[in-house]
Design a protein around this motif. Sequence first.
Motif, PDB file in Angstrom:
ATOM      1  N   ASN A   1       0.789  -1.382   0.066  1.00 60.39           N
ATOM      2  CA  ASN A   1      -0.074  -0.112  -0.321  1.00 60.39           C
ATOM      3  C   ASN A   1       0.857   1.302   0.176  1.00 60.39           C
ATOM      4  N   SER A   2       0.133   1.728  -1.240  1.00 57.83           N
ATOM      5  CA  SER A   2       1.670   3.502  -1.138  1.00 57.83           C
ATOM      6  C   SER A   2       1.011   3.886   0.266  1.00 57.83           C
ATOM      7  N   LEU A   3       2.243   4.647   0.997  1.00 49.94           N
ATOM      8  CA  LEU A   3       1.758   5.652   1.959  1.00 49.94           C
ATOM      9  C   LEU A   3       1.934   6.984   2.229  1.00 49.94           C
ATOM     10  N   VAL A   4       2.179   7.112   1.122  1.00 48.58           N
ATOM     11  CA  VAL A   4       3.089   9.249   0.659  1.00 48.58           C
ATOM     12  C   VAL A   4       1.947   9.272  -0.556  1.00 48.58           C
ATOM     13  N   ALA A   5       0.784  10.508  -0.102  1.00 46.54           N
ATOM     14  CA  ALA A   5      -0.130  10.477  -1.234  1.00 46.54           C
ATOM     15  C   ALA A   5       0.565  11.304  -1.874  1.00 46.54           C
ATOM     16  N   THR A   6       1.812  12.336  -2.494  1.00 41.81           N
ATOM     17  CA  THR A   6       1.627  13.606  -2.334  1.00 41.81           C
ATOM     18  C   THR A   6       2.848  12.689  -3.222  1.00 41.81           C
ATOM     19  N   ILE A   7       3.442  13.747  -4.005  1.00 39.12           N
ATOM     20  CA  ILE A   7       5.070  13.075  -4.948  1.00 39.12           C
ATOM     21  C   ILE A   7       5.749  14.087  -4.548  1.00 39.12           C
ATOM     22  N   PRO A   8       7.162  13.600  -3.952  1.00 37.58           N
ATOM     23  CA  PRO A   8       7.810  15.124  -3.323  1.00 37.58           C
ATOM     24  C   PRO A   8       9.036  14.200  -4.928  1.00 37.58           C
ATOM     25  N   ALA A   9       9.744  16.112  -4.372  1.00 42.80           N
ATOM     26  CA  ALA A   9      10.507  16.810  -5.436  1.00 42.80           C
ATOM     27  C   ALA A   9      11.682  15.775  -5.382  1.00 42.80           C
ATOM     28  N   SER A  10      12.050  15.478  -3.771  1.00 40.68           N
ATOM     29  CA  SER A  10      13.410  15.360  -2.955  1.00 40.68           C
ATOM     30  C   SER A  10      13.730  13.964  -4.133  1.00 40.68           C
ATOM     31  N   SER A  11      12.656  13.230  -4.562  1.00 42.72           N
ATOM     32  CA  SER A  11      13.272  11.710  -4.840  1.00 42.72           C
ATOM     33  C   SER A  11      13.857  11.587  -6.480  1.00 42.72           C
ATOM     34  N   PHE A  12      13.843  12.647  -7.301  1.00 41.09           N
ATOM     35  CA  PHE A  12      14.033  13.160  -8.058  1.00 41.09           C
ATOM     36  C   PHE A  12      15.645  13.272  -8.792  1.00 41.09           C
ATOM     37  N   TYR A  13      16.795  13.274  -7.652  1.00 36.31           N
ATOM     38  CA  TYR A  13      17.792  13.223  -8.010  1.00 36.31           C
ATOM     39  C   TYR A  13      18.023  12.076  -7.332  1.00 36.31           C
ATOM     40  N   HIS A  14      17.388  10.886  -6.777  1.00 37.18           N
ATOM     41  CA  HIS A  14      17.610   9.359  -6.987  1.00 37.18           C
ATOM     42  C   HIS A  14      17.322   8.834  -8.153  1.00 37.18           C
ATOM     43  N   VAL A  15      15.933   9.040  -8.655  1.00 36.65           N
ATOM     44  CA  VAL A  15      15.754   8.655  -9.759  1.00 36.65           C
ATOM     45  C   VAL A  15      16.481   8.925 -11.076  1.00 36.65           C
ATOM     46  N   LEU A  16      17.407   9.940 -11.194  1.00 40.94           N
ATOM     47  CA  LEU A  16      17.651  10.635 -12.480  1.00 40.94           C
ATOM     48  C   LEU A  16      19.058  10.044 -12.306  1.00 40.94           C
ATOM     49  N   CYS A  17      20.091  10.402 -11.201  1.00 40.04           N
ATOM     50  CA  CYS A  17      21.204   9.902 -11.247  1.00 40.04           C
ATOM     51  C   CYS A  17      21.341   7.797 -11.708  1.00 40.04           C
ATOM     52  N   ALA A  18      20.605   7.782 -10.338  1.00 38.83           N
ATOM     53  CA  ALA A  18      20.727   6.039 -11.545  1.00 38.83           C
ATOM     54  C   ALA A  18      20.304   5.709 -12.842  1.00 38.83           C
ATOM     55  N   VAL A  19      19.670   6.497 -13.655  1.00 37.07           N
ATOM     56  CA  VAL A  19      18.866   6.695 -14.486  1.00 37.07           C
ATOM     57  C   VAL A  19      20.271   6.815 -15.489  1.00 37.07           C
ATOM     58  N   THR A  20      20.689   7.875 -15.038  1.00 35.28           N
ATOM     59  CA  THR A  20      22.023   8.971 -16.197  1.00 35.28           C
ATOM     60  C   THR A  20      23.445   7.689 -15.945  1.00 35.28           C
ATOM     61  N   GLU A  21      23.428   7.309 -14.865  1.00 32.80           N
ATOM     62  CA  GLU A  21      24.941   6.384 -14.279  1.00 32.80           C
ATOM     63  C   GLU A  21      24.727   5.060 -15.424  1.00 32.80           C
ATOM     64  N   ALA A  22      22.766   4.428 -15.832  1.00 34.91           N
ATOM     65  CA  ALA A  22      22.921   3.637 -16.418  1.00 34.91           C
ATOM     66  C   ALA A  22      23.075   3.832 -17.829  1.00 34.91           C
ATOM     67  N   GLU A  23      23.117   4.620 -18.351  1.00 35.50           N
ATOM     68  CA  GLU A  23      23.206   5.112 -19.376  1.00 35.50           C
ATOM     69  C   GLU A  23      24.563   4.610 -19.974  1.00 35.50           C
ATOM     70  N   GLN A  24      25.781   5.882 -18.856  1.00 27.37           N
ATOM     71  CA  GLN A  24      26.338   6.000 -19.253  1.00 27.37           C
ATOM     72  C   GLN A  24      27.724   4.535 -18.903  1.00 27.37           C
ATOM     73  N   VAL A  25      26.836   3.007 -18.189  1.00 23.34           N
ATOM     74  CA  VAL A  25      27.873   2.414 -17.751  1.00 23.34           C
ATOM     75  C   VAL A  25      27.334   0.808 -18.999  1.00 23.34           C
ATOM     76  N   ILE A  26      25.854   0.933 -18.966  1.00 23.56           N
ATOM     77  CA  ILE A  26      25.103  -0.746 -19.172  1.00 23.56           C
ATOM     78  C   ILE A  26      23.949  -0.017 -20.740  1.00 23.56           C
ATOM     79  N   GLY A  27      24.135   1.139 -20.942  1.00 28.64           N
ATOM     80  CA  GLY A  27      23.481   1.625 -21.632  1.00 28.64           C
ATOM     81  C   GLY A  27      23.119   0.971 -22.613  1.00 28.64           C
TER      82      GLY A  27
END
Length: 386
Positions: free
Chosen positions: A360-386
């Motif tokens: 069950n989702s515990l946080v109704a809002t969409i926090p901006a703070s998570s964008f850093y984590h997501v974008l960093c993971a995807v940029t790293e993925a493209e550079q190394v395993i993309g």
Amino acid sequence: MAEGHPAAAEDAAVPADIVARLKLRMIDHCLPLWSTEGWDDKAGGFVDRLGPDGRADAMAPRRVFVQARQIYCFAKAAQMGWYPEGRAIALKALEHLLAKAKAPDGKPGFVHVLAPDGAVLDPQRDSYDHAFVLLALATVHCLDRDAQVRAEIDALCHFIETDLRSPHGGVHEGLPPSMPRRQNPQMHLFEAMVAAFDATHDLVFQNRAGNFFSLFLANLYDKQRQVLTEYFEEDWSKIEPVSVEPGHQAEWVWLLRGFERITGCPTGRYRGELLATALRYRDAATGCLVDEGDANGNIRRHTRRLWPQTEMAKAWIAQAESGEAEAADEARAALARLERHYLSHPVAGGWHDQFDRDGNSLVATIPASSFYHVLCAVTEAEQVIG
């Protein structure tokens, strides 16, 4: 997938193009959403969160580390060539941050929380915030090598090394100092110093990163139990029973790889141990990391936030970069779990921040703070395993 993995059947269906799919998600949905609805056109600055419908929560306080993280996201996206308009967005956001949060009361350093109109809500100087301001500055500096941005980097590092420095090593929690001490601000300053070296190629940042690596070896990492612990007394003695955050075990794997890349200092042993520790704390149904455990491998909190899943992907990406067999496949599986459970949100470009053990989702809002984590993971993925 490794035999005995808690969610091996689910992970068997990892899309072959997961990295490309997540990159498109960033470009087509996340970056446009957070640069429009996520930006306050009237007062300036990024909003701290969106509502469940994807509309800005314009009245929420603005945490300074979130402003810095969003600057990082848009500067990084511009640097990658994903979102050319990211450069202008990052620059106007940095201008706003410096105007409103840097020394508004005449004292050095950045304040902790702003009101939506830019007034100061909390004037304390928080070390965790300063780590992200430094990361933002370093990432913006990569775009233009601007002398003014470099001057801001140097001024900030002077503040960190004088006002925030603890006589016991590392930095205080902030000003005024508070307890307990946490590994978290130290970890993100380590990250920021590596980023500052990448941006400037100035050896002073290698040395500063080295100081945090030394703190990791001497105090933060328990070599006997092979766990990174979270909370400490003033002199870095551990507060027992120790808290283990699986996401931070994984995050250090990636950070240590970055330190090895810029210094040549071998970190493989610690990366292997930290990754093995992180993998002890997985939700049986999904394979996702849970939020907290103890030093014996027991789960303390079965909730599972978004950010540890991005850090697990980055840990495997780091291991793939250093040549570990099957690590790239593990990284893709982690990214697929991220997409399936957290990024599949009714709002395009949004995410679920935390689930309970029943999903069950515990946080109704969409926090901006998570964008850093997501974008960093995807940029790293493209550079190394993309």
